[in-house]
Design an enzyme around this catalytic site. Structure first.
Site, PDB file in Angstrom:
ATOM      1  N   GLU A  40      36.554 143.231  85.120  1.00  0.00           N
ATOM      2  CA  GLU A  40      37.038 142.782  83.826  1.00  0.00           C
ATOM      3  C   GLU A  40      37.299 144.022  82.974  1.00  0.00           C
ATOM      4  O   GLU A  40      38.385 144.549  83.005  1.00  0.00           O
ATOM      5  CB  GLU A  40      36.015 141.839  83.198  1.00  0.00           C
ATOM      6  CG  GLU A  40      36.638 140.891  82.232  1.00  0.00           C
ATOM      7  CD  GLU A  40      35.984 139.502  82.245  1.00  0.00           C
ATOM      8  OE1 GLU A  40      36.345 138.726  81.386  1.00  0.00           O
ATOM      9  OE2 GLU A  40      35.142 139.196  83.095  1.00  0.00           O
ATOM     10  N   GLU A  45      24.901 139.735  78.593  1.00  0.00           N
ATOM     11  CA  GLU A  45      25.909 138.729  78.251  1.00  0.00           C
ATOM     12  C   GLU A  45      25.249 137.378  77.952  1.00  0.00           C
ATOM     13  O   GLU A  45      25.650 136.678  77.025  1.00  0.00           O
ATOM     14  CB  GLU A  45      26.874 138.582  79.437  1.00  0.00           C
ATOM     15  CG  GLU A  45      27.964 137.558  79.227  1.00  0.00           C
ATOM     16  CD  GLU A  45      28.997 137.603  80.333  1.00  0.00           C
ATOM     17  OE1 GLU A  45      28.659 138.038  81.451  1.00  0.00           O
ATOM     18  OE2 GLU A  45      30.150 137.214  80.078  1.00  0.00           O
TER      19      GLU A  45
HETATM   20  C1  BGC Z   1      34.349 137.907  78.771  1.00  0.00           C
HETATM   21  C2  BGC Z   1      33.937 137.573  77.380  1.00  0.00           C
HETATM   22  C3  BGC Z   1      35.176 137.046  76.746  1.00  0.00           C
HETATM   23  C4  BGC Z   1      35.428 135.760  77.448  1.00  0.00           C
HETATM   24  C5  BGC Z   1      36.422 134.836  76.878  1.00  0.00           C
HETATM   25  C6  BGC Z   1      34.659 136.635  79.469  1.00  0.00           C
HETATM   26  O1  BGC Z   1      34.896 136.737  80.801  1.00  0.00           O
HETATM   27  O2  BGC Z   1      33.447 138.703  79.435  1.00  0.00           O
HETATM   28  O3  BGC Z   1      33.056 138.328  76.755  1.00  0.00           O
HETATM   29  O4  BGC Z   1      35.224 137.007  75.397  1.00  0.00           O
HETATM   30  O5  BGC Z   1      35.633 135.926  78.818  1.00  0.00           O
HETATM   31  O6  BGC Z   1      35.772 133.708  76.652  1.00  0.00           O
END
Ligand code: BGC
Length: 720
Positions: free
Chosen positions: A340, A609
């Protein structure tokens, strides 16, 4: 820029995965100054006569490339000799990255070949100038890097010998070339192994004692062909084994084939998020002492410090700092490790206030906001990640609203109105876009949003159709969207007034939104987040009553927060604003799940997270979406600075300050120091035998509020 007169060059016939090294050999004499301008469609490392040029790691950084590609300019006079070899290696980087499968998108630039453009200006003692441009006089060979990518790690073969041949001119636009804007990403500190051990599975693991963003570096003796293979991990599993599933498709590894003799190496074109290293293969005699971790982040000066009498709280403060460092690597990312590492706009705005207090992030955001403008679509839509992915999902409330929230916050912290004037056009376009997609006049309804992402408030029997929906908690999407719409319009009004614009139409719109919001949602504010957003954006008919209901709801569920990414950053602020600082403190000091100190009790060294990324029984929340370096919940630092220590700007940039600390007897002492553009503010309190002692330093006139009583003071040091 001179580089505009240079030509793009490439390695003819090379696949996009080839990492070429371009070379130019030249002689010169009596040169008083030499300046290299350079960029590429990936990431590069430039070397003159065997010495690295500059300290910028992963240059040219990440921007909205097809519109803005930064060119670096280096003074290389010191590195120059009479006979010179300039070598520039170009790897895939972000420009030619492979998008992760979960995005459902492909990167249109992924299969481009490596391309380089550069101009070296040599000024002689007599003032005459020669410029060496990239052209067919350059040569190119495959480099010792055999595979490289941001999500791929790095493979290196030091036994490879170069085979240079002429480089080829190629046609690629130059219109997007801009001078470097952002602060450089640089090596910032070194972390040495904390311990090294065998896991129950027999893996040889090094623990650095700190989850970090960067790479490993080593110096070893080896024989040609011996191999050092290293894998990274953020955490160990319940049994103490190496755990990599949360990286998803990212291959977080270095594979290094040695040459003969003593050699030092560190990856040159990628980075990792890790605390642990597993030695998968190593030359004979290799020891853990030969390796270290190098921390990378954008250059930024530290401006804020927090310290308390509670070691767990101090660890939380440290974790927030480390998550900011780890995720401010050229752009504000959600996380630095899995497939990501994107500039998620929602995460960016959520953490922005805390970020501006801890570090000077002016230059960092100036560059990224320019990318937000560049990524904004003609119709006003702001993507959910910047630099953008092509067509993933429409940006939604709270994510795209970064376009208003971040510049407004930067103005509050630094008092620099240019953040607002630069962004005003983009803000206006954004709020004009919302009615074009909304299904209800004066509200924002019927549209995609990530909602109160990761909230804990859904009833147990709630089983939505998709996994993605199940991660969004139970708050009403239309309420969330409309609340953020109101907030963005409100920011546009305040910005417009400061810039001397006519905002009467926006004022009328705002009044209509507020009354439509109250009529539609005022009677059904159920979740904690619905209440918090309504309070925070001043959309309640009776805010006191709503705050009472919020406090009651938190008590009734066992003094627990149930908020996700959107509600959490404002929750403690709103409780404090309406007289419930004690509840805010209970939430902050809670050591069980869900709460900030739960992860600390599990040994976290960065912000997770998920509140329960590792559950009390040691199992993981999930493999799929489980980052251990995700700064969003670290936004709580702004409550500690702004409420617990009470440092608030009474004027933008802290030109005047209001200091209203909110001590709590469960903590013996707390202090915050903040370097503002007007000097250092410090607010500290400590419980003593005779009561509470407050120490306040202010470089500007201040209103000090203690126990509800205001005193207006000039700059100075005050004890109460
Ligand atoms: C990310 C988040 C992001 C989200 C969107 C995720 O995969 O890591 O922090 O804001 O996707 O909802």
């Amino acid at each position: 820029m001179l580089i505009q007169n240079a030509s793009w060059i490439t390695m003819e016939g090379a696949a996009s995965t080839v990492v070429p090294v371009f070379r130019r050999i030249f002689s010169c004499s009596r040169i008083s100054s030499a300046v290299l301008e350079v960029t590429c469609d990936g990431v590069y490392e430039a070397v003159l006569n065997g010495r690295r040029i500059g300290d910028f790691i992963l240059a040219p950084g990440w921007t909205e490339y097809r519109k803005r590609l930064q060119v670096q300019s280096y003074d290389v006079t010191e590195l120059l000799g009479e006979e010179n070899t300039l070598e520039i290696t170009v790897a895939n980087g972000w420009f030619r990255r492979t998008n992760a499968p979960w995005t459902g998108t492909s990167n249109p630039d992924e299969f481009l070949p490596a391309m380089l453009i550069a101009a070296l200006r040599l000024t002689a003692d007599d003032g005459s100038e020669t410029v060496i441009f990239t052209d067919e006089a350059w040569e190119v060979s495959e480099s010792t890097v055999t595979l490289s990518g941001i999500f791929i790690g790095e493979d290196v073969d030091m036994t490879r010998s170069p085979a240079f041949r002429p480089a080829k001119l190629c046609s690629f636009p130059k219109s997007m070339l801009i001078p470097q804007e952002g602060p450089e990403v640089r090596e910032q500190e070194t972390v040495y192994p904390h311990s090294s051990f065998r896991t129950p599975r027999g893996e040889w693991v090094i623990d650095f004692g700190q989850n970090l963003t960067g790479y490993m570096a080593f110096e070893i003796d080896a024989r040609s062909g011996e191999k050092l293979s290293l894998s990274t991990a953020e955490v160990l599993d319940r049994d103490g084994n190496f755990y990599t599933a949360n990286y998803r498709s990212a291959r977080s590894q270095l594979h290094y084939i040695c040459r003969d003799g003593r050699q030092a190496y560190k990856p040159r074109f990628t980075f990792f998020g890790f605390r642990y290293l597993r030695i998968d293969e190593a030359p004979e005699g290799f020891t853990a002492e030969q390796i270290r971790a190098v921390v990378l982040h954008s250059e930024m000066k530290r401006t804020g410090w927090l310290e308390s009498s509670d070691p767990m709280l101090n660890q939380l403060f440290s974790n927030i700092i480390w998550s900011q460092k780890g995720n401010y690597l050229d752009i504000p990312t959600d996380c630095p490790q899995r497939d990501e590492r994107y500039g998620w706009t929602g995460d960016g705005q959520i953490f922005c206030r805390a970020a501006t207090l801890q570090y000077d992030v002016r230059q960092f955001f100036r560059k990224w906001l320019a990318d937000v403008r560049a990524a904004q679509h003609e119709n006003g839509w702001v993507p959910e990640v910047v630099p953008s992915l092509t067509a993933y999902k429409p940006g939604g409330a709270a994510w795209s609203d970064a376009v208003t929230i971040i510049p407004w916050q930067l103005y509050q912290t630094y008092g620099d109105i240019s953040f607002l004037s630069d962004m005003y056009g983009a803000m206006e376009k954004w709020i004009a876009y919302i009615p074009s997609v909304s299904t209800t006049e004066d509200l924002w309804t019927g549209c995609w949003t990530y909602g109160d992402w990761l909230a804990l408030d859904a009833p147990e029997d709630y089983h939505p159709a998709t996994i993605e929906l199940s991660k969004r908690g139970y708050s009403n999407d239309d309420l969330i969207c409309s609340a953020f719409y109101a907030n963005s319009v409100n920011i546009v009004i305040r910005t417009g007034r400061l810039l001397g614009r006519d905002v009467s139409a926006y004022e009328a719109l705002y009044r209509r939104i507020v009354s439509a919001y109250k009529a539609r949602f005022g009677g059904c504010l159920n979740t904690q987040t619905e209440k918090v957003l309504t309070l925070h954006f001043n959309l309640a008919d009776n805010p006191r009553q709503l705050a009472d209901a919020l406090a009651e709801q938190i008590r009734a569920c066992g003094m627990k927060l149930q908020t996700g990414l959107l509600g959490t950053p404002y929750l403690l602020h709103e409780l404090t604003r309406y007289g419930y600082a004690d509840i805010a403190w209970s939430l902050l000091l809670r050591r069980e799940y869900p709460g900030w100190l739960y992860s600390v009790s599990r040994g976290a060294t960065t912000i997770w997270e998920h509140w329960d990324g590792i559950k009390p029984d040691g199992t993981f929340w999930d493999d799929d979406m489980n980052s251990y370096n995700h700064y969003a919940y670290g936004a709580v630092a702004d409550w500690v600075f702004g409420a617990a220590c009470g440092i608030q700007p009474a004027e933008p940039g802290y030109a005047r300050v209001r200091i209203a600390p909110q001590p709590d007897p469960r903590l013996n002492s707390l202090s915050a120091s903040l370097d503002t553009v007007h000097g250092r503010i410090r607010s500290a309190w400590k419980y003593t035998d005779t009561g509470i002692r407050f120490e306040i330093d202010t470089p500007v006139p201040a209103e000090i509020v203690l126990d509800g009583t205001s005193r207006f003071v000039e700059k100075g040091r005050y004890l109460f």
